[in-house]
Design a protein around this motif. Sequence first.
Motif, PDB file in Angstrom:
ATOM      1  N   THR A  70       0.817  -1.213   0.000  1.00  0.00           N
ATOM      2  CA  THR A  70       0.000   0.000   0.000  1.00  0.00           C
ATOM      3  C   THR A  70       0.845   1.254   0.000  1.00  0.00           C
ATOM      4  O   THR A  70       0.308   2.341  -0.163  1.00  0.00           O
ATOM      5  CB  THR A  70      -0.913   0.030   1.232  1.00  0.00           C
ATOM      6  N   GLY A  71       2.142   1.163   0.207  1.00  0.00           N
ATOM      7  CA  GLY A  71       2.978   2.340   0.252  1.00  0.00           C
ATOM      8  C   GLY A  71       2.830   3.135   1.525  1.00  0.00           C
ATOM      9  O   GLY A  71       3.161   4.319   1.559  1.00  0.00           O
ATOM     10  N   ARG A  72       2.352   2.500   2.589  1.00  0.00           N
ATOM     11  CA  ARG A  72       2.221   3.180   3.868  1.00  0.00           C
ATOM     12  C   ARG A  72       3.389   2.836   4.787  1.00  0.00           C
ATOM     13  O   ARG A  72       4.043   1.815   4.632  1.00  0.00           O
ATOM     14  CB  ARG A  72       0.897   2.811   4.533  1.00  0.00           C
ATOM     15  N   MET A  73       3.607   3.701   5.743  1.00  0.00           N
ATOM     16  CA  MET A  73       4.730   3.547   6.652  1.00  0.00           C
ATOM     17  C   MET A  73       4.570   2.316   7.535  1.00  0.00           C
ATOM     18  O   MET A  73       3.488   2.036   8.039  1.00  0.00           O
ATOM     19  CB  MET A  73       4.847   4.795   7.530  1.00  0.00           C
ATOM     20  N   THR A  74       5.653   1.603   7.725  1.00  0.00           N
ATOM     21  CA  THR A  74       5.682   0.453   8.622  1.00  0.00           C
ATOM     22  C   THR A  74       6.807   0.651   9.632  1.00  0.00           C
ATOM     23  O   THR A  74       7.664   1.534   9.476  1.00  0.00           O
ATOM     24  CB  THR A  74       5.921  -0.859   7.851  1.00  0.00           C
ATOM     25  N   MET A  75       6.815  -0.180  10.642  1.00  0.00           N
ATOM     26  CA  MET A  75       7.884  -0.110  11.634  1.00  0.00           C
ATOM     27  C   MET A  75       9.237  -0.392  10.988  1.00  0.00           C
ATOM     28  O   MET A  75      10.254   0.222  11.347  1.00  0.00           O
ATOM     29  CB  MET A  75       7.621  -1.095  12.773  1.00  0.00           C
ATOM     30  N   ASP A  76       9.272  -1.298  10.025  1.00  0.00           N
ATOM     31  CA  ASP A  76      10.526  -1.579   9.323  1.00  0.00           C
ATOM     32  C   ASP A  76      11.055  -0.336   8.622  1.00  0.00           C
ATOM     33  O   ASP A  76      12.270  -0.090   8.604  1.00  0.00           O
ATOM     34  CB  ASP A  76      10.319  -2.700   8.298  1.00  0.00           C
ATOM     35  N   ASP A  77      10.144   0.448   8.027  1.00  0.00           N
ATOM     36  CA  ASP A  77      10.565   1.690   7.374  1.00  0.00           C
ATOM     37  C   ASP A  77      11.216   2.634   8.377  1.00  0.00           C
ATOM     38  O   ASP A  77      12.257   3.241   8.105  1.00  0.00           O
ATOM     39  CB  ASP A  77       9.361   2.387   6.727  1.00  0.00           C
ATOM     40  N   VAL A  78      10.593   2.777   9.537  1.00  0.00           N
ATOM     41  CA  VAL A  78      11.125   3.674  10.562  1.00  0.00           C
ATOM     42  C   VAL A  78      12.494   3.193  11.033  1.00  0.00           C
ATOM     43  O   VAL A  78      13.437   3.984  11.167  1.00  0.00           O
ATOM     44  CB  VAL A  78      10.154   3.774  11.758  1.00  0.00           C
ATOM     45  N   VAL A  79      12.617   1.884  11.267  1.00  0.00           N
ATOM     46  CA  VAL A  79      13.891   1.328  11.732  1.00  0.00           C
ATOM     47  C   VAL A  79      14.979   1.535  10.683  1.00  0.00           C
ATOM     48  O   VAL A  79      16.114   1.931  11.003  1.00  0.00           O
ATOM     49  CB  VAL A  79      13.725  -0.162  12.064  1.00  0.00           C
ATOM     50  N   MET A  80      14.658   1.290   9.422  1.00  0.00           N
ATOM     51  CA  MET A  80      15.652   1.426   8.351  1.00  0.00           C
ATOM     52  C   MET A  80      16.097   2.872   8.187  1.00  0.00           C
ATOM     53  O   MET A  80      17.297   3.164   8.076  1.00  0.00           O
ATOM     54  CB  MET A  80      15.085   0.893   7.037  1.00  0.00           C
ATOM     55  N   ARG A  81      15.131   3.818   8.179  1.00  0.00           N
ATOM     56  CA  ARG A  81      15.492   5.239   8.015  1.00  0.00           C
ATOM     57  C   ARG A  81      16.280   5.746   9.218  1.00  0.00           C
ATOM     58  O   ARG A  81      17.250   6.486   9.058  1.00  0.00           O
ATOM     59  CB  ARG A  81      14.234   6.080   7.856  1.00  0.00           C
TER      60      ARG A  81
END
Length: 297
Positions: A70-81
Amino acid sequence: MRSSNPVFSRRGFSRDSGYAGFNTAPQAGGAAVGTQGSPYAQPQGNPYATNPYAQQDLQQGAPPQTPVTTGRMTMDDVVMRTGTTLGILIVTAALAWALLPVDDANIGRSYGIGIGAAVIGMVLALVQSFKRTATPALIVSYAAFEGVFLGVISSIVDNRIASGAAMQAVIGTLAVFAAVLVAYKAGWIRVNRRFYGFVMAAALGFMLLMVVNLLFAAFGGGDGLGFRSGGLGILFGIIGVLLGACFLALDFKQVEDGIAYGAPREEAWLAAFGLTLTLVWIYMEFLRLIAILNSND
């Protein structure tokens, strides 16, 4: 209304007001996602109401899910950034430590470079704070310049005031991060409107006192009003660490609400930016405390 952490003003996930995650009310007539009876309930609505996935989930009466497609933010996205931002900061800090010596012959030049990097980092952070969307290049550049400053100032304290101070400050910062995360997940810290108001008021008072102390030091010489040395310096250092811990709790709430509301994936950069600012704040307060405790003055 914009709000700030103790260091810089920054945008949160809410598009129209407040610190990240404090617009947790639904569209008119709906119930707040996961916050029934929450003190955060406000009439502004879901900050991501225009997100079709969030709209669909709200209509179904359930918190939005966050599949990768869906292109929405996930916890993995936050951790990676966050890992990327902190990684760049650590690398540039290590390079500054190694390449900018702080012996008697070079300390003036190295300190000047560090202060220049700090000013550039502050400007970049302020620019990002006033932008409506995350700009990864700005955030990464901020981390790089802030790393140079931290590398120089850490080397000065470690080599000229207190051996091992940098490592002690790192350990202290990690300990605060872990403790706040555990306390937040366990529900021991309740991030509500009262908590938010208290932290903001305390941070504003703290910053005003530091500015006054800096002005007195600049125009009157010495340590100003003594808020950053001696017994008062230790007291204010502890207060600074506690404020940083409180802002970590607000950062965690920011991330939690962004994921729950189906924030766009790009917003993970804002989460990384906020967490980096707060961790730098805590590290600097620990470093200052260690320097005061080991000072011969």
